[in-house]
Design a protein around this motif. Structure first.
Motif, PDB file in Angstrom:
ATOM      1  N   LYS A  31      -2.086   5.347  -1.560  1.00 18.05           N
ATOM      2  CA  LYS A  31      -1.625   6.558  -0.872  1.00 18.05           C
ATOM      3  C   LYS A  31      -2.686   7.657  -0.917  1.00 18.05           C
ATOM      4  O   LYS A  31      -2.900   8.362   0.058  1.00 18.05           O
ATOM      5  CB  LYS A  31      -0.324   7.067  -1.490  1.00 18.05           C
ATOM      6  CG  LYS A  31       0.880   6.216  -1.157  1.00 18.05           C
ATOM      7  CD  LYS A  31       2.112   6.811  -1.813  1.00 18.05           C
ATOM      8  CE  LYS A  31       3.346   6.009  -1.503  1.00 18.05           C
ATOM      9  NZ  LYS A  31       4.541   6.598  -2.115  1.00 18.05           N
TER      10      LYS A  31
ATOM     11  N   ALA B 199      -4.460   9.233   2.281  1.00 21.67           N
ATOM     12  CA  ALA B 199      -4.241  10.645   2.557  1.00 21.67           C
ATOM     13  C   ALA B 199      -5.538  11.432   2.704  1.00 21.67           C
ATOM     14  O   ALA B 199      -5.678  12.245   3.611  1.00 21.67           O
ATOM     15  CB  ALA B 199      -3.383  11.268   1.454  1.00 21.67           C
TER      16      ALA B 199
ATOM     17  N   TRP C 298       0.815  -1.213   0.000  1.00 19.44           N
ATOM     18  CA  TRP C 298       0.000   0.000   0.000  1.00 19.44           C
ATOM     19  C   TRP C 298       0.850   1.264   0.000  1.00 19.44           C
ATOM     20  O   TRP C 298       0.442   2.282  -0.536  1.00 19.44           O
ATOM     21  CB  TRP C 298      -1.007   0.002   1.143  1.00 19.44           C
ATOM     22  CG  TRP C 298      -0.497   0.424   2.489  1.00 19.44           C
ATOM     23  CD1 TRP C 298      -0.029  -0.384   3.473  1.00 19.44           C
ATOM     24  CD2 TRP C 298      -0.442   1.747   3.010  1.00 19.44           C
ATOM     25  NE1 TRP C 298       0.335   0.360   4.563  1.00 19.44           N
ATOM     26  CE2 TRP C 298       0.080   1.678   4.308  1.00 19.44           C
ATOM     27  CE3 TRP C 298      -0.778   3.007   2.505  1.00 19.44           C
ATOM     28  CZ2 TRP C 298       0.274   2.792   5.117  1.00 19.44           C
ATOM     29  CZ3 TRP C 298      -0.573   4.123   3.314  1.00 19.44           C
ATOM     30  CH2 TRP C 298      -0.061   4.003   4.605  1.00 19.44           C
ATOM     31  N   GLU C 299       2.022   1.207   0.567  1.00 24.35           N
ATOM     32  CA  GLU C 299       2.871   2.391   0.605  1.00 24.35           C
ATOM     33  C   GLU C 299       3.602   2.646  -0.709  1.00 24.35           C
ATOM     34  O   GLU C 299       4.185   3.698  -0.908  1.00 24.35           O
ATOM     35  CB  GLU C 299       3.848   2.297   1.764  1.00 24.35           C
ATOM     36  CG  GLU C 299       3.125   2.400   3.095  1.00 24.35           C
ATOM     37  CD  GLU C 299       4.030   2.187   4.290  1.00 24.35           C
ATOM     38  OE1 GLU C 299       5.090   1.571   4.138  1.00 24.35           O
ATOM     39  OE2 GLU C 299       3.651   2.633   5.376  1.00 24.35           O
TER      40      GLU C 299
END
Length: 176
Positions: free
Chosen positions: A156, A160, A149-150
């Motif tokens: 992201k 966010a 996921w990063e």
């Protein structure tokens, strides 16, 4: 906003003291299972898939929330990506209020109710529709790690800002 008013209600006593309107109870207009057939595409900027919608009795634990009354529990995903969400709709004593929560920290799980509302009577006694999201990924990892996921641009974005917003849009459409 509404979340602040609910928290104020819990801290300050009555709904009237917190400035909340005395809203009447509203009963469901469609069967819980019919939510599976709602066309929610176009509600947000991505596709919406309802994966389950079922009546759960009081006492059932849903995402760390023990249901105070019978509720319609809805689960789904919002694309693009895999923003998962859950929505709890009281079937008997909903007072026309809705509270959305994220999951805190680096997220990666769905948790109801919002911890800040633990002492809020309307939230905890099943008078409020609640939704939560995993913010587009599973697992709570450290910054700068290389978990999928990063390194995924859509994940992201969901983490966010988009995950919470899209979940609120979809939840409000289902509530309506």
């Amino acid at each position: 906003g509404l979340g602040l008013a609910l928290v104020l209600s819990a801290a300050g006593g009555s709904a009237k003291a917190a400035g909340l309107a005395n809203l009447g109870v509203v009963t469901p207009q469609i069967a819980c299972s019919a939510i599976m057939n709602l066309n929610l595409n176009g509600v947000t900027d991505g596709s919406v898939t309802i994966t389950s919608a079922s009546i759960q009795p009081a006492g059932t634990v849903v995402a760390r929330l023990t249901l105070a009354s019978q509720s319609c529990v809805v689960a789904g995903t919002i694309g693009p990506g895999t923003n998962m969400f859950q929505l709890v709709l009281p079937t008997q004593n909903w007072t026309q209020r809705y509270v959305a929560s994220g999951c805190g920290g680096l997220c990666g799980n769905i948790g109801l109710p919002p911890p800040e509302a633990a002492a809020c009577v309307p939230v905890m006694n099943g008078q409020v529709a609640l939704s939560a999201t995993d913010m587009g990924h599973e697992g709570n990892t450290l910054p700068n790690s290389t978990t999928p996921w990063e390194t995924d641009p859509q994940a992201k974005i969901d983490f966010a800002y988009r995950g919470q917003h899209a979940t609120a849009q979809v939840s409000k459409a289902i509530i309506t």
